[in-house]
Write an enzyme that holds these catalytic residues in place. Structure first.
Site, PDB file in Angstrom:
ATOM      1  N   ASN A 150       0.808  -1.232   0.000  1.00 51.71           N
ATOM      2  CA  ASN A 150       0.000   0.000   0.000  1.00 51.71           C
ATOM      3  C   ASN A 150       0.841   1.282   0.000  1.00 51.71           C
ATOM      4  OD1 ASN A 150       0.666  -0.694   2.695  1.00 51.71           O
ATOM      5  ND2 ASN A 150      -0.962   0.615   3.461  1.00 51.71           N
ATOM      6  N   GLY A 226       1.977  -6.131   7.198  1.00 50.97           N
ATOM      7  CA  GLY A 226       1.049  -6.719   6.241  1.00 50.97           C
ATOM      8  C   GLY A 226      -0.229  -7.136   6.943  1.00 50.97           C
ATOM      9  N   THR A 230      -1.450 -13.163   7.561  1.00 50.78           N
ATOM     10  CA  THR A 230      -0.044 -13.434   7.204  1.00 50.78           C
ATOM     11  C   THR A 230       0.833 -13.304   8.447  1.00 50.78           C
ATOM     12  OG1 THR A 230      -0.549 -12.309   5.130  1.00 50.78           O
ATOM     13  CG2 THR A 230       1.735 -12.942   5.471  1.00 50.78           C
ATOM     14  N   GLU A 248       3.450  -5.541  12.276  1.00 46.59           N
ATOM     15  CA  GLU A 248       2.537  -4.394  12.076  1.00 46.59           C
ATOM     16  C   GLU A 248       1.430  -4.878  11.156  1.00 46.59           C
ATOM     17  OE1 GLU A 248       2.702  -1.651  13.623  1.00 46.59           O
ATOM     18  OE2 GLU A 248       4.679  -1.892  14.504  1.00 46.59           O
ATOM     19  N   CYS A 282      -3.212   1.703   6.197  1.00 44.82           N
ATOM     20  CA  CYS A 282      -3.635   0.949   7.386  1.00 44.82           C
ATOM     21  C   CYS A 282      -4.218   1.882   8.440  1.00 44.82           C
ATOM     22  CB  CYS A 282      -2.443   0.189   7.953  1.00 44.82           C
ATOM     23  SG  CYS A 282      -1.038   1.265   8.273  1.00 44.82           S
ATOM     24  N   GLU A 461       7.208   0.193  16.092  1.00 44.02           N
ATOM     25  CA  GLU A 461       8.285   0.716  15.267  1.00 44.02           C
ATOM     26  C   GLU A 461       8.475   2.189  15.632  1.00 44.02           C
ATOM     27  OE1 GLU A 461       6.714  -0.306  11.294  1.00 44.02           O
ATOM     28  OE2 GLU A 461       8.211  -1.898  11.240  1.00 44.02           O
TER      29      GLU A 461
END
Ligand code: NAP
Length: 480
Positions: A150, A226, A230, A248, A282, A461
């Site tokens: 994205n 992602g 996943t 994340e 996101c 992060e």
């Protein structure tokens, strides 16, 4: 056709398999590039190169590492137009957005960590018993970085920059759907003088390359951004190998709009937080809760403004929404509109594939969509859609809207609109999300922790959080 190559040991190389995957331009629906269909053999080569480079890179003086990363940042800025064009073609996003957000922020990521590494210090703890502890924070070794489609270069660099700054060597995999700017970054790294093997970029499919990175015994930390499913699969593989993990993941972010907000500012920003990047950020706010006294006014104004948004060729200056990233993703997003209707939702505007004439006639576009009349706990309001689709809903009480906002399995970000300072603090404290924006959205200070709670992730992060993730802490206790 643009040939994309892996970047291993400082060289641009073909995949061992010799096989390639088609890469589509989402705004035309046409194949425009070929991507290496790499597998574990390429990951093994990349890891070997990274391991060899580690001793040199981790012992390179901080100032020298910093200068190389600063050069990468400067070269990203110098190549702004080329990179922005590549991002727009690859992803479908408006060129203007790539020029003003994606690429400048990728340059900032390198700049931030290039300067940050010069100030990264460790703690020491004095003991009255006559001892001193100091904490060494050493680079981990070879780390894996896996990123989504994205915000391709922006999120790729958000991982790679701190990993390299901390002295690690990296095996990275960008999304197979949007690999082009990561490929261009490999050329930039060579020009910047990054030693061979310090950064390796292996292109290909998640279930081959991503899986091989996750499983590789010499890659001892994985930083992943992602989808939640996943992330769960990566965690299942990495946990028994005791790898450090930063995940994340997805979101289903609420916007809480109180009647006392600064209405014009709110409306302008909510347009962006709903539809920027076709809703494929996101952090976009896809569930919009509005206090009842202003609900009808908001609904009318929001729908009116949304109808005027230009969905079109991403390369045209006045385009506000480009294409969504793939045909498969377009169909997924549209299937949620159908679900919303089955759940009793009323589509106030949009809801269909958008047609764009000219060269983009076969592109994958979706009309910006607003839906009302749904309950807070229906599937449409609980599952991540990740497209230009939002729901709106009135509320009466603060406790009620907090219940709605906190009801999903996700906990990434939220937005609060109010001029009441006490309420702003109170509500921010109660929201179960890793990020709360009050009277703003997407305002980022790279020093702050970034990440989500619940199914939106593990770890944070940003700032020192990333430097700590990418280093191993070792306490040394000396008695004197
Ligand atoms: P995704 O399908 O989970 O893919 C992310 C990356 O993982 C891609 O590079 C993908 O490769 C790779 N991958 C797939 N299967 C893998 C496996 N088994 N092992 C290792 N790697 C694997 O996510 P996406 O569709 O690209 O991105 C959209 C999602 O990302 C949304 O849920 C969004 O909310 C989330 N996101 C979260 C943040 C955040 O900061 N929390 C930021 C941006 C996006 P392929 O491309 O080859 O499948």
């Amino acid at each position: 056709m643009t040939p994309i190559a892996n970047y291993i040991n400082g060289q641009l190389v073909a995949p061992v398999s010799g096989q390639y995957i088609d890469i589509y331009n989402p705004s035309t629906g046409e194949v425009y590039a070929k991507l290496p269909d790499s597998d574990e053999r390429d990951v093994n080569r990349a890891t070997e190169a990274a391991q060899k480079a580690f001793a040199g890179w981790s012992s390179t003086p901080a100032e020298k590492r910093s200068k190389i990363l600063l050069k990468i940042s400067a070269l990203i800025e110098k190549n702004l137009d080329k990179l922005a064009m590549a991002e727009s073609v690859d992803n479908g996003k408006p060129l203007k957005l790539a020029k003003t957000v994606d690429i400048p922020r990728a340059a900032s990521n390198f700049y931030f960590y290039a300067t940050g590494l010069m100030h990264f210090a460790s703690e020491s703890h004095y003991m009255e018993e006559g001892a001193i502890n100091y904490t060494l924070r050493k680079p981990i070794g070879v780390v894996g970085c896996i990123s989504p489609w994205n915000l391709p270069l922006y999120l790729f660099s958000w991982k790679i920059a701190p990993a390299l700054a901390a002295g690690n060597c990296v095996v990275a995999k960008p999304s197979e759907i949007t690999p082009m700017t990561a490929f261009l970054l490999s050329e930039i790294c060579t020009e910047a003088g990054l030693p061979p093997g310090v950064l390796n970029i292996v292109h290909g499919l998640g279930n081959k390359v991503g899986q091989a990175i996750t499983e590789h015994p010499l890659i001892t930390a994985i930083s992943f951004t992602g989808g939640t499913l996943t992330g769960a699969s990566i965690a299942r593989t990495a946990a028994p190998l005791f790898k450090k993990l930063s995940l994340e993941l997805g979101g289903k972010n609420p916007a809480l709009i109180f009647a006392d907000c600064n209405y014009e500012k709110m409306l302008k920003t909510v347009m962006l937080s709903s539809f920027a990047n076709q809703g494929q950020i996101c952090l976009c706010g896809s569930r919009i809760f509005v206090e009842r006294p202003i609900y009808e006014k908001f609904k009318k104004d929001f729908v009116e403004k949304t109808k005027k948004l230009k969905v079109g060729d991403p390369l045209e200056e006045d385009t506000q929404l480009g294409a969504v990233v793939s045909e498969q993703h377009m169909n997924k997003v549209l299937s949620y509109v159908e679900l919303a209707k089955q759940e009793g939702g009323n589509v106030l505007t949009g809801g269909k594939r958008a047609t764009v004439s000219g060269r983009c006639k076969n592109g994958w576009f979706i009309e910006p969509t607003i839906i009302e009349g749904l309950s807070f706990d229906c599937r449409t309001n609980q599952e991540e859609i990740f497209g230009p689709v939002v729901t709106i809903m009135p509320f009466d009480k603060e406790e009620e809207v907090l219940q709605y906002a906190n009801s999903t399995p996700y906990g990434l970000a939220s937005t609060v609109w109010t001029e009441n300072l006490t309420r702003a603090h109170r509500v921010a404290g109660e929201l179960k999300t890793g990020i709360v924006w009050v009277n703003c959205w997407l305002l980022r200070d790279l020093r702050t922790p970034f990440g989500g709670m619940k199914n939106s992730g593990v770890g944070r992060e940003g700032g020192w959080e990333a430097m700590r993730f990418f280093t191993e802490a070792k306490n040394v206790c000396i008695k004197y």
